[in-house]
Design an enzyme around this catalytic site. Structure first.
Site, PDB file in Angstrom:
ATOM      1  CE1 TYR A 137      71.902  26.913  87.505  1.00  0.00           C
ATOM      2  CE2 TYR A 137      70.591  25.797  86.379  1.00  0.00           C
ATOM      3  CZ  TYR A 137      71.358  25.767  87.141  1.00  0.00           C
ATOM      4  OH  TYR A 137      71.624  24.570  87.838  1.00  0.00           O
ATOM      5  CE  LYS A 190      61.061  20.299  98.252  1.00  0.00           C
ATOM      6  NZ  LYS A 190      60.600  19.420  99.191  1.00  0.00           N
ATOM      7  CG  ASP A 223      61.641  15.778  98.844  1.00  0.00           C
ATOM      8  OD1 ASP A 223      60.993  16.036  97.784  1.00  0.00           O
ATOM      9  OD2 ASP A 223      61.705  15.895  99.754  1.00  0.00           O
ATOM     10  CG  ASP A 247      71.672  21.606  84.882  1.00  0.00           C
ATOM     11  OD1 ASP A 247      71.986  20.886  83.753  1.00  0.00           O
ATOM     12  OD2 ASP A 247      72.598  22.991  85.105  1.00  0.00           O
ATOM     13  CG  ASP A 251      74.779  16.921  85.048  1.00  0.00           C
ATOM     14  OD1 ASP A 251      74.603  16.937  84.022  1.00  0.00           O
ATOM     15  OD2 ASP A 251      76.084  17.389  85.476  1.00  0.00           O
TER      16      ASP A 251
END
Ligand code: ATP
Length: 360
Positions: A137, A190, A223, A247, A251
């Site tokens: 972000y 990652k 992933d 984030d 969710d």
């Protein structure tokens, strides 16, 4: 040691003025039951009402007052509804501004199955520790500017930031939290593509694992995690990861165990913590007594637990556990809001939780 807490109360936008007072009532009742002194509350403006009255969605005097607080409850903000002039000013959204002004570097988001709440998966009890101050972000990482650049109208560049210091503090917290849970930390990264940035994450996790020999460290690619979280969410305890990954995954986890309105969250730093539900302002249902207050109540309980740990205060810890338990007791009785299949309004659900805490 039992102490009197000074907590801010920021209603925010949309359903905030319904769910924040609900969480406050439940917190007050739980502290009372634990024999703790009542909270000193400070009602402070934030959001569209603050913008209209004080010219800022997060007025300076709100920030100043929060400095003297132990923590605060914050409602969601609906910056989409703010006048165009606010957006043009380049002001940050209030939640982001608070996270950065108070160094709230860890966003803790638990997900677990609750009695009577229909869910897509079973046996889930996990906690996502999301790095809250940098990562992908771009805007979070900047003192000035958004972290996005457009050298030409057809080219956008975005800055990602990964600092050892920021990674270390959230990783340490994740391992400490795992000590009190099922002693398992999963790092989501990652590193197969971004070797340097996530190399730092792997190094810091390995260092923390060496300091916490009882805690098992597992590393999973982002992933692969998306798939495993759906197929085997019960395999995870504490999940630590960078901002955007956290984030996204929280969710997903929240929705897997019920609905967005159930998801609590606390933003914690070294000196302050902010309870703010993981969901947004839900303007479609605002003002209709339809909002599910569980996410905000759970967030307030997390704030109390954080205060209890920070001040070695058994009454705050006990009150936090009572809040969690009584939400489950009420849900198990079939009392729930409409979003999770019940018929109760925000107020009726909150009344039931308060009554359960008081022993009816
Ligand atoms: P934001 O951009 O602020 O995250 P959003 O519109 O993307 O907001 P939310 O406001 O979190 O997302 O919620 C999406 C929908 O989920 C809402 O419109 C609402 O119908 C439902 N919802 C969210 N929170 C609750 C809640 N506490 N109680 C009931 N329904 C909720």
């Amino acid at each position: 040691m039992t102490r009197t807490y000074r907590l801010g109360c920021l209603l925010g936008d949309g359903i905030g003025p319904e769910i924040v007072p609900a969480a406050r009532r439940v917190l007050d009742a739980a502290l009372d039951r634990a024999g703790a002194p009542p909270v000193t509350w400070l009602d402070l403006p934030m959001g569209a009402a603050a913008l209209a009255e004080h010219g800022a969605a997060l007025p300076e005097h709100t920030k100043t007052a929060l400095t003297g607080c132990d923590g605060w409850l914050a409602g969601p903000h609906d910056s989409e509804s703010y006048p165009a002039g606010w957006r043009a000013s380049g002001a940050r959204v209030p939640g982001g501004e608070l996270r950065s002004a108070f160094g709230l570097y860890a966003n803790l988001r638990p997900s677990r199955n609750r009695p009577g709440v229909p869910s897509r998966v079973a046996d889930v009890d996990l906690l996502i520790a999301r790095e809250n101050s940098e990562g992908f972000y771009a805007d979070r990482s900047m003192a000035v500017g958004s972290g996005e650049f457009m050298p030409t109208p057809d080219l956008a560049l975005v800055v990602g930031k990964f600092s050892r210091e920021a990674i270390r503090r959230v990783v340490r917290l994740a391992f400490e939290l795992a000590e009190g849970r099922r002693q398992h930390v999963t790092l989501v990264h990652k590193g197969n593509v971004l070797r340097q940035a996530f190399g730092l994450w792997v190094e810091e996790c390995e260092a923390a694992a060496a300091e916490h020999p009882g805690v098992r460290l597992e590393t999973v690619l982002f992933d692969a995690m998306a798939a495993r979280l759906v197929r085997h969410p019960e395999q995870f305890d504490v999940v630590v990861t960078e901002n955007l990954f956290g984030d996204t995954l929280s969710d997903l986890a929240g929705e897997l165990v019920g609905a967005l309105g159930m998801s609590g969250s606390v933003n914690a730093g070294d000196r302050h913590a902010m309870a703010q539900a993981a969901h947004g302002s839900a303007p479609d249902i605002a003002g209709q007594d339809l909002a599910n207050p569980v996410g905000m109540i759970v967030s307030a309980a997390m704030l109390l637990a954080w205060l209890g740990d920070r001040h070695a205060d058994p009454a705050a810890r006990e009150a936090a556990a009572t809040m969690e338990r009584m939400v489950d007791v009420v849900l198990a009785e079939g009392i729930a809001t409409r979003d999770v299949g019940g018929a109760a309004g925000t107020v009726a659900f909150t009344d039931a939780v308060v009554a359960a805490i008081r022993g009816r």
